[in-house]
Design a protein around this motif. Structure first.
Motif, mmCIF file in Angstrom:
data_model
loop_
_atom_site.group_PDB
_atom_site.id
_atom_site.type_symbol
_atom_site.label_atom_id
_atom_site.label_comp_id
_atom_site.label_asym_id
_atom_site.label_seq_id
_atom_site.Cartn_x
_atom_site.Cartn_y
_atom_site.Cartn_z
ATOM 1 N N LYS A 236 -0.624 -8.625 5.169
ATOM 2 C CA LYS A 236 -0.607 -8.932 3.744
ATOM 3 C C LYS A 236 -2.023 -8.996 3.180
ATOM 4 O O LYS A 236 -2.276 -8.549 2.047
ATOM 5 C CB LYS A 236 0.114 -10.255 3.481
ATOM 6 C CG LYS A 236 0.297 -10.570 1.994
ATOM 7 C CD LYS A 236 1.096 -11.837 1.770
ATOM 8 C CE LYS A 236 1.385 -12.052 0.281
ATOM 9 N NZ LYS A 236 0.175 -12.078 -0.562
ATOM 10 N N VAL A 237 -2.974 -9.519 3.963
ATOM 11 C CA VAL A 237 -4.366 -9.566 3.497
ATOM 12 C C VAL A 237 -4.911 -8.151 3.313
ATOM 13 O O VAL A 237 -5.578 -7.857 2.312
ATOM 14 C CB VAL A 237 -5.247 -10.373 4.466
ATOM 15 C CG1 VAL A 237 -6.728 -10.224 4.103
ATOM 16 C CG2 VAL A 237 -4.856 -11.847 4.443
ATOM 17 N N TYR A 238 -4.630 -7.264 4.260
ATOM 18 C CA TYR A 238 -5.081 -5.874 4.105
ATOM 19 C C TYR A 238 -4.479 -5.248 2.843
ATOM 20 O O TYR A 238 -5.179 -4.579 2.077
ATOM 21 C CB TYR A 238 -4.689 -5.039 5.325
ATOM 22 C CG TYR A 238 -5.633 -5.163 6.493
ATOM 23 C CD1 TYR A 238 -6.935 -4.667 6.427
ATOM 24 C CD2 TYR A 238 -5.234 -5.761 7.683
ATOM 25 C CE1 TYR A 238 -7.800 -4.766 7.509
ATOM 26 C CE2 TYR A 238 -6.089 -5.868 8.766
ATOM 27 C CZ TYR A 238 -7.378 -5.368 8.672
ATOM 28 O OH TYR A 238 -8.234 -5.475 9.735
ATOM 29 N N ALA A 239 -3.193 -5.453 2.633
ATOM 30 C CA ALA A 239 -2.547 -4.885 1.447
ATOM 31 C C ALA A 239 -3.119 -5.498 0.174
ATOM 32 O O ALA A 239 -3.417 -4.778 -0.799
ATOM 33 C CB ALA A 239 -1.034 -5.108 1.517
ATOM 34 N N ASP A 240 -3.299 -6.804 0.168
ATOM 35 C CA ASP A 240 -3.848 -7.469 -1.017
ATOM 36 C C ASP A 240 -5.284 -7.034 -1.282
ATOM 37 O O ASP A 240 -5.694 -6.882 -2.444
ATOM 38 C CB ASP A 240 -3.785 -8.988 -0.843
ATOM 39 C CG ASP A 240 -2.362 -9.531 -0.951
ATOM 40 O OD1 ASP A 240 -1.478 -8.782 -1.397
ATOM 41 O OD2 ASP A 240 -2.157 -10.707 -0.586
ATOM 42 N N PHE A 241 -6.061 -6.845 -0.218
ATOM 43 C CA PHE A 241 -7.436 -6.346 -0.367
ATOM 44 C C PHE A 241 -7.423 -4.995 -1.079
ATOM 45 O O PHE A 241 -8.167 -4.773 -2.050
ATOM 46 C CB PHE A 241 -8.101 -6.215 1.001
ATOM 47 C CG PHE A 241 -9.435 -5.513 0.969
ATOM 48 C CD1 PHE A 241 -10.601 -6.220 0.706
ATOM 49 C CD2 PHE A 241 -9.528 -4.151 1.204
ATOM 50 C CE1 PHE A 241 -11.835 -5.573 0.668
ATOM 51 C CE2 PHE A 241 -10.747 -3.498 1.171
ATOM 52 C CZ PHE A 241 -11.910 -4.211 0.896
ATOM 53 N N LEU A 242 -6.580 -4.089 -0.618
ATOM 54 C CA LEU A 242 -6.530 -2.746 -1.205
ATOM 55 C C LEU A 242 -6.011 -2.774 -2.634
ATOM 56 O O LEU A 242 -6.544 -2.084 -3.512
ATOM 57 C CB LEU A 242 -5.659 -1.839 -0.333
ATOM 58 C CG LEU A 242 -6.279 -1.429 1.004
ATOM 59 C CD1 LEU A 242 -5.221 -0.841 1.931
ATOM 60 C CD2 LEU A 242 -7.423 -0.449 0.794
#
Length: 264
Positions: A236-242
């Motif tokens: 979720k952090v990777y997705a939110d970062f992008l």
């Protein structure tokens, strides 16, 4: 409706030779489908985080229509590498048992030379946008990480992207960073169509598409000693970062445009 991205899984059958560019010791290897691959090891320097960056950066590039060799998951058996004479390579292979990542080997490809090959403004802008978006520090004159294969430009090696995940703190501020290192990008002087590219690429990279790409990360790569979060939370952090970076793309576009003006 486009199909969800998927990666094949191959079993590595033969270690051919180390490729000693950089510090991660990738290797040329053969798999059970009889094709050759450039193998990236989870037991190398930055471990699974470099593989995650390679996976995300590569699949985002492919989604945007840029040329990248096929990425595959690559299994190394427990017995693999025991007969390797080089002790450093043997340790690397033994420390990489299980699931790794590999890129299809582009036989006969040559390194991109910016002096020899002219890149049109549209393609240059697309690559600069990509590298600004994924914070790829490694597409410079010193190391272009591009190949010419069948007279076409191919992108390789995105393992130095997403550098925020090496500290795993303040990802929100990293997501909104201007990415000043774009000033060293080999194609920046040619990238005169960044605003047009931004509009086109933001239409392609929907929230659904980004989450599909992030969901490709194997859970076995998300068991980090330095993180308390669950694999799903890390994804979720990777997705939110992008998604945050995409929503604030004007920040890195302006930085790239300002750096380009200084470079030409």
């Amino acid at each position: 409706m486009t199909a969800k991205p998927q990666l094949r899984t191959i079993n590595v059958t033969r270690y051919i030779a180390p490729l000693r560019e950089g510090g991660s010791l990738p290797a040329l290897a053969e798999a059970d489908d009889d094709f050759k691959y450039v193998l990236k090891f989870k037991g190398a320097g930055h471990g699974v985080k470099a593989l995650i960056a390679e996976l995300l950066g590569g699949e985002i590039a492919r989604t945007l229509g840029l040329r990248i060799p096929e990425l595959v998951f690559a299994n190394l058996s427990e017995d693999f590498g025991r007969t390797e004479a080089d002790e450093e390579i043997q340790d690397l292979l033994q420390g990489s048992q299980g699931l790794n990542l590999a890129l299809h080997f582009l036989s006969g490809a040559i390194n991109f030379d910016p002096v020899v090959t002219n890149v049109e403004a549209e393609l240059a802008s697309q690559i600069v946008w990509l590298d600004s978006f994924i914070t790829n520090v490694d597409r410079t004159f010193r190391n272009t990480n591009m190949m010419i294969w069948h007279k076409e430009l191919w992108l390789i090696d995105h393992g130095a992207s997403f550098y925020f995940h090496h500290s795993w703190a303040n990802w929100e501020s990293h997501a909104k960073s201007p990415f000043a290192l774009i000033k060293d990008h080999v194609l920046l002087p040619k990238a005169s169509l960044l605003e047009e590219t931004d509009k086109a690429f933001k239409a392609i990279l929907t929230e659904e598409k980004i989450k599909e790409i992030v969901d490709l990360i194997p859970e076995v790569w998300l068991d980090w000693e330095d993180a308390e979060e669950s694999p799903q939370t890390i994804k979720k952090v990777y997705a939110d970062f992008l998604l945050t970076r995409l929503a604030n793309s004007e920040i890195f576009i302006k930085e790239a445009q300002n750096a380009r003006q200084k470079s030409i």
